[in-house]
Scaffold this motif. Structure first.
Motif, PDB file in Angstrom:
ATOM      1  N   ASP A 546       1.449  -1.124   0.151  1.00  0.00           N
ATOM      2  CA  ASP A 546      -0.196  -0.082   0.174  1.00  0.00           C
ATOM      3  C   ASP A 546       0.881   1.168  -0.040  1.00  0.00           C
ATOM      4  N   ALA A 547       0.944   2.068  -1.265  1.00  0.00           N
ATOM      5  CA  ALA A 547       2.064   3.080  -1.412  1.00  0.00           C
ATOM      6  C   ALA A 547       1.697   3.689  -1.843  1.00  0.00           C
ATOM      7  N   ASP A 548       0.083   4.247  -1.071  1.00  0.00           N
ATOM      8  CA  ASP A 548      -0.600   5.669  -1.023  1.00  0.00           C
ATOM      9  C   ASP A 548       0.185   6.328   0.184  1.00  0.00           C
ATOM     10  N   ILE A 549       0.509   7.764  -0.377  1.00  0.00           N
ATOM     11  CA  ILE A 549       1.704   8.231   1.032  1.00  0.00           C
ATOM     12  C   ILE A 549       0.388   8.940   1.672  1.00  0.00           C
ATOM     13  N   HIS A 595       5.480  15.200   0.365  1.00  0.00           N
ATOM     14  CA  HIS A 595       6.262  15.807  -0.469  1.00  0.00           C
ATOM     15  C   HIS A 595       8.136  15.691  -0.407  1.00  0.00           C
ATOM     16  N   ALA A 596       8.011  14.533   0.523  1.00  0.00           N
ATOM     17  CA  ALA A 596       9.772  14.244   1.262  1.00  0.00           C
ATOM     18  C   ALA A 596      10.043  13.157   0.901  1.00  0.00           C
ATOM     19  N   VAL A 597       9.261  12.910  -0.230  1.00  0.00           N
ATOM     20  CA  VAL A 597       9.428  10.675  -1.225  1.00  0.00           C
ATOM     21  C   VAL A 597      10.483  11.647  -2.173  1.00  0.00           C
ATOM     22  N   MET A 601      15.049   7.456  -3.672  1.00  0.00           N
ATOM     23  CA  MET A 601      13.835   6.186  -2.147  1.00  0.00           C
ATOM     24  C   MET A 601      12.756   5.544  -3.007  1.00  0.00           C
ATOM     25  N   VAL A 602      12.175   5.347  -3.346  1.00  0.00           N
ATOM     26  CA  VAL A 602      11.149   4.601  -4.296  1.00  0.00           C
ATOM     27  C   VAL A 602      12.397   3.852  -4.780  1.00  0.00           C
ATOM     28  N   ARG A 624      -3.039  12.062 -10.468  1.00  0.00           N
ATOM     29  CA  ARG A 624      -2.420  13.128 -10.315  1.00  0.00           C
ATOM     30  C   ARG A 624      -2.314  14.278  -9.019  1.00  0.00           C
ATOM     31  N   GLU A 625      -3.101  13.277  -7.532  1.00  0.00           N
ATOM     32  CA  GLU A 625      -2.783  13.926  -6.701  1.00  0.00           C
ATOM     33  C   GLU A 625      -1.716  13.450  -5.762  1.00  0.00           C
ATOM     34  N   ARG A 626      -1.041  12.354  -6.304  1.00  0.00           N
ATOM     35  CA  ARG A 626       0.463  11.625  -5.790  1.00  0.00           C
ATOM     36  C   ARG A 626       1.490  12.663  -6.425  1.00  0.00           C
ATOM     37  N   LEU A 627       2.400  12.637  -5.939  1.00  0.00           N
ATOM     38  CA  LEU A 627       3.874  13.337  -6.476  1.00  0.00           C
ATOM     39  C   LEU A 627       4.596  11.590  -6.641  1.00  0.00           C
ATOM     40  N   SER A 628       4.708  11.361  -5.271  1.00  0.00           N
ATOM     41  CA  SER A 628       5.530   9.864  -4.758  1.00  0.00           C
ATOM     42  C   SER A 628       4.667   8.383  -6.192  1.00  0.00           C
ATOM     43  N   THR A 629       3.664   8.908  -6.601  1.00  0.00           N
ATOM     44  CA  THR A 629       2.732   8.238  -7.454  1.00  0.00           C
ATOM     45  C   THR A 629       4.187   7.983  -8.911  1.00  0.00           C
TER      46      THR A 629
END
Length: 685
Positions: A546-549, A595-597, A601-602, A624-629
């Protein structure tokens, strides 16, 4: 490892790109059909509501039209003109006249006067009526020599009144035009007639003033008599003067000589009477010849000549009577001259007195003769002018009559009302039924138009075939009406993913990473977990991440994705109800935000978790909502875009290029909860 069997690659060759999904070719009809797909029931329901409503409104707003008709017929001036075969020009002239009359009926002046009459007669219906409205409501047709007028109105009486007003206006203006044309031709003749009548009246007044109680014949007769009287007085004066001179010169002369002279004078008077008698006979002969010539032809000139001859005869007879009187006077004078010498002085005085008296009478007669002659000449002139004026007046009146008679035939024909406007009893058209049907059809059309408009303006995907234009970049691998948790749909998707060719060869011992994301807002946890369970059922050691921050922390608290990104040890939890399925939850809350990812790291976290499992399923959340995605997708082997018919088309199309470039081996699209009308539903499940 099992990963090699899960997603294979062509060794030593560039991996093939998945072919684009084939679907219906885009065309306008297909676009309209696609826009209406799934909306027919709603459109029919709306049509059932709007159709009767608009039909009822059309019926109550409709009206009945009554038609009235009138016929004008144009008759030719010449008889049998309609059957003439010899002279076509006459028939063409009449035909042109009929066309002109039909055009004149429809002209603006006729319509304007008809509108005025209607406004005065029916202010309730014609208060706002314009000339153009009346002209447009009346139909005028020409058939041979007939001019047919038709009009319609909601009120039967008003339809008939419109035609009545039009016909009355036409006839009135036509009559005025005829009067104008007549006055132009007759005005000069009428003015001349008035001038001649006034001149004749003035001449007759002058005739009465000059003639008085005498006419021209009476004046002529009186003048002739006066001339004869002057002659008699002049002769008598000369005789008396001669007698006086003789008495004065020969106061002692014997009576014998005097008698000889008187006898000589009597002889001269007798010869004069003979000449007068001869002249009288000549005049009577001319009168008899003139009467013979003019027998049966009585006229004014003959009567004047006859009166002149009779007057000359009367003058001659008068002269003869005077001569006889002179002869008697000579006898008396001779008696005077035979008187004795003792009375000579008294005789001379008497003769002088007679001479003076005769001289006064002669001057008076001459003055009267001059006055009579003047009056006769003036009266003759006046009568000649009267004759000329009467002749001109008669000619003028004859010209007026000719113009009046010819005016009726100045045109090739004339128009009459053959059939007056009829009063309709039954309507010829009922717009209520037409409007009711039109309202029903309009309601149905409006419902379909609204549905079609909504379909064309739709911003959602709704159907999988919407992705046909971008099928070469993102192929649709599955279309299903199941939800995200459906196991059967998850198994079908697993098979599709196992058959997908890799564009890059994989290292042996490294598990393939499949990342699940959405182009719009929403979660991917249920979808990714169902897919992970499907791989676990296939006896593959599967890890669900579950990688949804943005997800809440794990319960109970345990090491999760955030902790792994922060450098914690990899400690997945085994799911007890599924063999071979392991789960890595979201992790500790507040430890790591979106914002810290970073990509490093990923990538490091995914490398660590992919070494102990056959396949890794990552729930990456919304791209669209997550930068880490994006970091998760770039570190994954295959990206799965979970679609729903309610997703916005702009958001999906905006992420297509990015989804195709981020995962190592591309991305596929999967639509769940597909609408029943989706044409790919049967072939993609």
């Amino acid at each position: 490892m099992v990963a090699a069997a899960t997603i294979h690659a062509d060794d030593g060759h560039e991996p093939d790109i998945a072919p684009a999904v084939e679907g219906p070719q885009p065309n306008p009809i297909a676009t309209l059909v696609r826009a209406m797909r799934g909306r027919w029931k709603g459109a029919f329901a709306l049509a059932l509501v709007l159709g009767p409503a608009l039909a009822g409104a059309g019926y109550f707003t409709g009206f009945q039209l009554y038609e009235s008709q009138a016929i004008l017929r144009v008759y030719p001036q010449e008889s049998n003109i309609l059957y003439a075969t010899g002279d076509d020009s006459v028939l063409k002239t009449f035909d042109s006249f009929v066309k002109a009359e039909a055009t004149y009926v429809a002209s603006h002046p006729v319509m304007a006067q008809a509108v005025q009459e209607l406004t005065a007669a029916r202010p309730d219906l014609a208060g706002t009526l314009k000339t153009s409205d009346l002209s447009g409501s009346i139909e005028i047709k020409r058939s041979d020599s007939l001019i047919v007028l038709k009009t319609r109105s909601r009120e039967p009486a008003f339809a008939s009144q419109k035609l009545d007003a039009l016909i009355a206006s036409y006839l009135a203006l036509k009559s005025q035009a005829e009067e104008i044309r007549t006055s132009v031709r007759l005005s000069e003749l009428r003015a001349r007639e008035g001038e001649l009548a006034a001149r004749l009246s003035a001449l007759r007044s002058d005739q009465f003033d000059v003639g008085g109680e005498f006419g021209l014949n009476a004046l002529a007769k009186a003048h002739v008599e006066k001339i004869a009287q002057i002659d008699v007085l002049a002769s008598r004066k000369s005789e008396v003067a001669a007698t006086l001179v003789t008495l004065e010169a020969n106061n002692g002369m014997s009576s014998a000589d005097t008698s000889n002279r008187e006898i000589l004078r009597a002889t001269l008077l007798d010869r004069a009477m003979a000449d007068l008698n001869f002249e009288r006979a000549r005049l009577m002969s001319e009168l008899a010849g003139m009467r013979a010539d003019y027998s049966g032809h009585e006229n004014l000139r003959f009567q004047r000549k006859e009166r002149a001859k009779l007057e000359e005869l009367a003058v001659i007879e008068k002269a003869m009577a005077d001569r006889r009187e002179q002869i008697n006077l000579l006898g008396q004078t001779g008696a005077l001259t035979d008187a004795s010498d003792s009375g000579s002085e008294s005789t001379l005085a008497e003769i002088k007195s007679v001479l003076e008296k005769v001289d006064v009478q002669l001057e008076t007669a001459r003055r009267e003769a001059r006055d009579l002659n003047r009056r006769r000449i003036e009266l003759d002139r006046i009568e000649n002018e009267i004759d000329e004026a009467e002749t001109l007046l008669q000619e003028t009146r004859r010209a007026l009559e000719v113009i009046r008679l010819e005016f009726g035939r100045a045109l090739p024909g004339y128009a009459v009302v053959m059939s007056p406007p009829s009063l309709p009893a039954e309507p010829v058209e009922d717009t209520r039924k037409i409007l009711m049907v039109a309202g029903m059809a309009g309601g149905a059309g409006l419902a379909i138009a609204l549905a079609l408009g909504l379909g064309l303006a739709e911003r959602r995907i709704r159907f999988a075939e919407t992705l046909v234009p971008v099928g070469h970049r993102l192929s649709v691998q599955q279309v299903s009406d199941a939800d995200d948790n459906d196991p059967h749909a998850a198994d079908l998707l697993r098979n599709e993913l196992q058959l997908k060719s890799l564009r890059k060869p994989r290292l042996v011992g490294i598990a393939p990473v499949i990342a699940v994301t959405r182009a719009g807002p929403g979660e991917t946890t249920d979808f990714a977990r169902a897919l992970a369970r499907s791989f676990a059922r296939a006896r593959m050691k599967t890890l669900f991440v579950d990688a949804d921050i943005g997800k809440p922390p794990c319960h109970p608290a345990q090491t999760g994705w955030r902790d792994l990104l922060a450098g914690a040890a990899f400690q997945p939890g085994k799911i007890e109800d599924a063999d071979g399925l392991w789960e890595l939850c979201a992790g500790t809350d507040g430890l790591m935000d979106d914002h810290a990812v970073s990509a490093l790291m990923v990538r490091g976290a995914i490398d660590r978790i992919s070494q102990s499992f056959d396949v890794v399923i990552v729930s990456a959340g919304s791209i669209r909502e997550r930068l880490s995605t994006q970091f998760v997708l770039s570190s994954s082997d295959v990206g799965v875009l979970a679609l729903d018919p309610s997703d916005m088309r702009a958001a999906v199309f905006g992420q297509i290029d990015r989804l195709d470039a981020l995962p190592r081996n591309g991305s596929v699209a999967v639509m769940r909860n597909a609408l029943p009308g989706d044409p790919w539903l049967a072939v993609r499940t």
